[in-house]
Design an enzyme around this catalytic site. Structure first.
Site, short mmCIF file in Angstrom:
data_model
loop_
_atom_site.label_atom_id
_atom_site.label_comp_id
_atom_site.label_asym_id
_atom_site.label_seq_id
_atom_site.Cartn_x
_atom_site.Cartn_y
_atom_site.Cartn_z
CE LYS A 120 -68.83 -45.34 43.85
NZ LYS A 120 -69.13 -45.15 45.27
CG ASP A 138 -64.97 -42.26 43.12
OD1 ASP A 138 -63.99 -42.31 42.16
OD2 ASP A 138 -64.79 -41.66 44.27
#
Length: 210
Positions: A120, A138
DNA sequence: ATCCCGAGGG
DNA sequence: CCCTCTGGAT
């Protein structure tokens, strides 16, 4: 959600906010990388408060490595998970100096080799700093994609693939930031503000109460 | 699956 | 009090 509705949603977000970007504050690429590492399970607002103390003292990889783990921890104690983050930022700064001349590599493998940097965070850096069409999923994007029916998936990797598949190419570069901002200010976790949502009519959830 | 872990909101 | 916040490493 039908493909046409997906395109319509991004069209509206683009019209409302033509050039979206991160709300993290940074003065160079190294600072963006550090800010994103610090943002894990923390608010951008809280991260900015910490980096306003940290970055004047340690604006680049060399100064950050010199400051060291304990010095870093002193400046970021107000953020959650701060001990792990201080350790990671200290080590990551040393590695950048040794392997990358103190610069942030524009390469997923090199980024994910840094402590505290997973898929991420690498995706955020590649998109925000190097303008690559990645999709960092996220907590906000995972929620929004599933709740709206925009790009459902049981885990973040599934949602990432679904978004890369479904978001029209013209919107891909900025899609990450539109989705983050939508999740943060409108499609919130607890009580989504469906009353002021500009894509409400396209949403599979609307104002249900879970 | 668990741990890390402070601040703000409801 | 509990939940949430641009997750990653073990």
């Amino acid at each position: 959600m039908p493909r046409a509705a997906v395109a319509e949603a991004f069209q509206r977000w683009q019209t409302a906010n033509p050039t979206p970007t991160t709300e993290l504050e940074y003065g160079n690429g190294f600072q963006l990388l550090v800010a994103v590492v610090l943002s894990a399970q923390s608010t951008d607002k809280g991260v900015n408060l910490a980096t306003r103390r940290l970055f004047p003292v340690a604006p680049d990889a060399a100064a950050m490595a010199t400051l060291g783990e304990a010095g870093i921890a002193e400046h970021i104690k107000t953020i959650g998970l701060y001990r792990n983050k201080a350790k990671n930022v200290a080590m990551l700064s040393r590695i950048l100096l040794e392997r990358h001349a103190g610069e942030v590599p524009a390469d997923r493998g090199a980024l994910e080799a840094l402590p505290g940097v997973g898929r991420k965070t690498a995706n955020v850096v590649l998109n925000t700093l190097f303008r690559q069409p990645t999709m960092a999923v996220d907590t906000h994007i995972f929620r929004v994609a599933n709740r709206m029916g925009l790009a459902p998936g049981k885990d973040v990797l599934e949602v990432e693939k679904a978004l890369l598949r479904r978001v029209p190419k013209d919107f891909l570069l900025d899609a990450h930031h539109w989705l983050i901002l939508h999740g943060r200010y409108v499609c919130t976790a607890r009580k989504p503000l469906c009353g002021q949502c500009i894509v409400r009519d396209l949403c599979e959830y609307r104002d249900k109460t879970d």
